[in-house]
Design a protein around this motif. Structure first.
Motif, mmCIF file in Angstrom:
data_model
loop_
_atom_site.group_PDB
_atom_site.id
_atom_site.type_symbol
_atom_site.label_atom_id
_atom_site.label_comp_id
_atom_site.label_asym_id
_atom_site.label_seq_id
_atom_site.Cartn_x
_atom_site.Cartn_y
_atom_site.Cartn_z
ATOM 1 N N VAL A 11 22.261 26.965 42.433
ATOM 2 C CA VAL A 11 23.274 26.184 41.710
ATOM 3 C C VAL A 11 24.605 26.929 41.693
ATOM 4 N N HIS A 12 24.548 28.245 41.437
ATOM 5 C CA HIS A 12 25.767 29.048 41.385
ATOM 6 C C HIS A 12 26.435 29.130 42.757
ATOM 7 N N LEU A 13 25.631 29.239 43.806
ATOM 8 C CA LEU A 13 26.183 29.306 45.162
ATOM 9 C C LEU A 13 26.906 28.006 45.505
ATOM 10 N N LEU A 34 28.828 35.806 49.955
ATOM 11 C CA LEU A 34 27.403 35.511 49.845
ATOM 12 C C LEU A 34 26.876 35.870 48.458
ATOM 13 N N ASP A 35 25.647 35.432 48.190
ATOM 14 C CA ASP A 35 24.857 35.927 47.063
ATOM 15 C C ASP A 35 25.534 35.706 45.711
ATOM 16 N N ALA A 36 25.157 34.612 45.066
ATOM 17 C CA ALA A 36 25.726 34.294 43.757
ATOM 18 C C ALA A 36 24.735 34.599 42.645
ATOM 19 N N HIS A 48 38.687 29.367 36.757
ATOM 20 C CA HIS A 48 37.361 28.880 36.386
ATOM 21 C C HIS A 48 36.618 29.795 35.416
ATOM 22 N N GLY A 49 37.010 31.044 35.311
ATOM 23 C CA GLY A 49 36.281 31.976 34.453
ATOM 24 C C GLY A 49 34.865 32.221 34.945
ATOM 25 N N PHE A 50 34.605 31.886 36.200
ATOM 26 C CA PHE A 50 33.276 32.054 36.808
ATOM 27 C C PHE A 50 33.351 33.275 37.715
ATOM 28 N N ILE A 51 32.604 34.312 37.369
ATOM 29 C CA ILE A 51 32.843 35.627 37.958
ATOM 30 C C ILE A 51 31.693 36.039 38.865
ATOM 31 N N HIS A 52 32.006 36.375 40.094
ATOM 32 C CA HIS A 52 31.054 37.005 41.011
ATOM 33 C C HIS A 52 31.176 38.506 40.762
ATOM 34 N N VAL A 53 30.176 39.069 40.070
ATOM 35 C CA VAL A 53 30.272 40.461 39.618
ATOM 36 C C VAL A 53 29.899 41.441 40.720
ATOM 37 N N ASP A 54 29.366 40.938 41.822
ATOM 38 C CA ASP A 54 28.696 41.798 42.801
ATOM 39 C C ASP A 54 29.344 41.740 44.185
#
Length: 425
Positions: free
Chosen positions: A197-199, A289-291, A266-272
């Motif tokens: 879903v996040h991806l 990649l990788d969410a 969006h305040g949606f953060i990919h931390v990695d």
């Protein structure tokens, strides 16, 4: 998910202590070697070996440090880079069993692919290339038992935070809140259904940036513990170093713009976003990649962080201090509000307008945290997550585009973010 049974936690803590002591003993022997270069390489090798032994959260820490050659040195960063996609893979039989539990009987091609060597192997899962219905796909399979190990590590970190929180200098620091939010974020990495879903959300959020590619998922081959997406060929985390400088700089600018769009709009953060999850291609485009390790800020926190960053870019230290004060969760008795405002303003004045090779976000963050501690004011712990994201990206920018104006690049996204009503996407 609850995996932190007391006996397992104790056993995990014992193994952590034992393996760390053994690693330190080997490091002591390595330090006796005559060659300085050999010593550095062997010490780095021991650190990577220890992280692979400990697994769980320790690999995540190693991955983040691997992006920061400016902090740990080139030799250590290069060695830690292997933790981004070259961790010892799971056994083939475990990969097939995990996929069968999620998907049922496997078609022959998929079973054969899972019996071979993965194309990437990380802390949570391994990725295999397969052909399904004529489409080249990447099949990500969760490692067996990783939930229990990571959950135990989070329990240990929380216990450590509680102990540290009793020390006088850290008495009112919201360490519990930080550990709780970080733990929840890490736990969600196990849920590959949510990652799918996040991806898909990441793909939608970045759709207006054609130079950023997020692979599409293949829903019919996704399940609990397995996520399948289109395979993107030619990904190599070491390739960035071999690209022409102009291409590297173009790619870094693209990646930074993508990060700013995620943070401020969006305040949606990919931390990695280490080099195993963000790749620059020869045309300067970027693959993300990788969410799994993501975090959604609350609408108000997203707006406050955007306002703070905008104030920093423009050198408005007084406004930055007021924004931080408006998010404060804990205040020490007798806190020095005037001193807090003064020191925040001075920090912002020293930091505004600096290009990447003169601005250190890690030093800035440490100093900001320290002045909050000294003055007894502690801002919203949610700010930790955008800072973690930016720390990983800053390491790559310093290495590949040191003259980038890291702050100025944010301007259009800050303006858009400030004009966007606080609401969840």
């Amino acid at each position: 998910m609850r995996f932190r049974t007391a006996p397992f936690l104790v056993a995990r803590a014992f193994r952590i202590v034992l393996w760390t002591v053994l690693a330190m003993a080997r490091v002591v022997l390595v330090l006796a070697l005559p060659s300085r270069r050999t010593r550095a390489e062997r010490v780095a090798s021991e650190v990577v070996r220890l992280a692979e032994k400990l697994q769980g959260a320790f690999i995540k820490v190693g991955q983040l440090l691997g992006t920061r050659a400016d902090l740990v040195g080139t030799t250590m960063a290069r060695a830690l880079g292997a933790l981004q996609d070259d961790v010892t893979p799971m056994r083939a039989v475990h990969a097939r069993r995990a996929a069968e539990r999620a998907l049922g009987p496997l078609p022959g091609e998929l079973a054969r692919a899972l019996g071979g060597r993965p194309v990437a192997s990380g802390s949570i899962a391994c990725v295999y290339r397969a052909e399904l219905d004529g489409l080249a796909v990447a099949v990500k399979v969760r490692r067996p038992g990783i939930e229990r190990a990571m959950s135990a590590d989070i329990g240990i970190v929380k216990a450590l935070m509680r102990v540290l929180g009793r020390l006088p200098p850290l008495l009112r620091v919201p360490l519990d809140d930080i550990a709780e939010q970080l733990g929840e974020c890490l736990i969600r990495q196990f849920d590959l259904v949510s990652e799918r879903v996040h991806l898909e959300r990441l793909r939608r959020d970045l759709a207006d940036l054609p130079e950023v590619v997020v692979p599409a998922t293949v829903p019919e081959w996704c399940g609990d513990g397995v996520i399948t997406m289109e395979f993107i060929d030619g990904l190599d985390r070491t390739m960035t170093d071999r690209l022409p400088a102009t291409v590297r700089e173009t790619g870094m600018a693209v990646l930074v713009r993508a990060v700013y769009r995620m943070l401020f709009l969006h305040g949606f953060i990919h931390v990695d976003l280490h080099q195993g999850n963000a790749y620059i291609r020869r045309d300067g485009s970027v693959i993300v990649l990788d969410a799994g390790f993501t975090y959604q800020m609350t609408p108000d926190a997203r707006l406050k962080f955007t306002e703070f960053f905008a104030g920093m870019v423009q050198g408005r230290g007084d406004e930055c201090a007021e924004i931080l004060l408006s998010t404060v969760r804990k205040v020490a008795s007798g806190a020095d509000v005037a001193g807090f405002r003064r020191d925040v303003s001075e920090l912002i004045a020293r930091s505004a307008g600096l290009v990447a090779d003169r601005f250190s976000l890690s030093s800035f963050s440490v100093e900001l945290f320290d002045l909050q501690r000294r003055h007894g004011h502690f801002a919203d712990p949610q700010f930790v997550f955008p800072l973690l994201c930016l720390l990983a990206v800053e390491g790559a920018v310093k290495r590949h585009h040191p003259l980038m104006d890291f702050q100025l690049e944010a301007a259009p996204y800050l303006m858009h973010g400030l004009l966007t009503e606080p609401s969840l996407d």
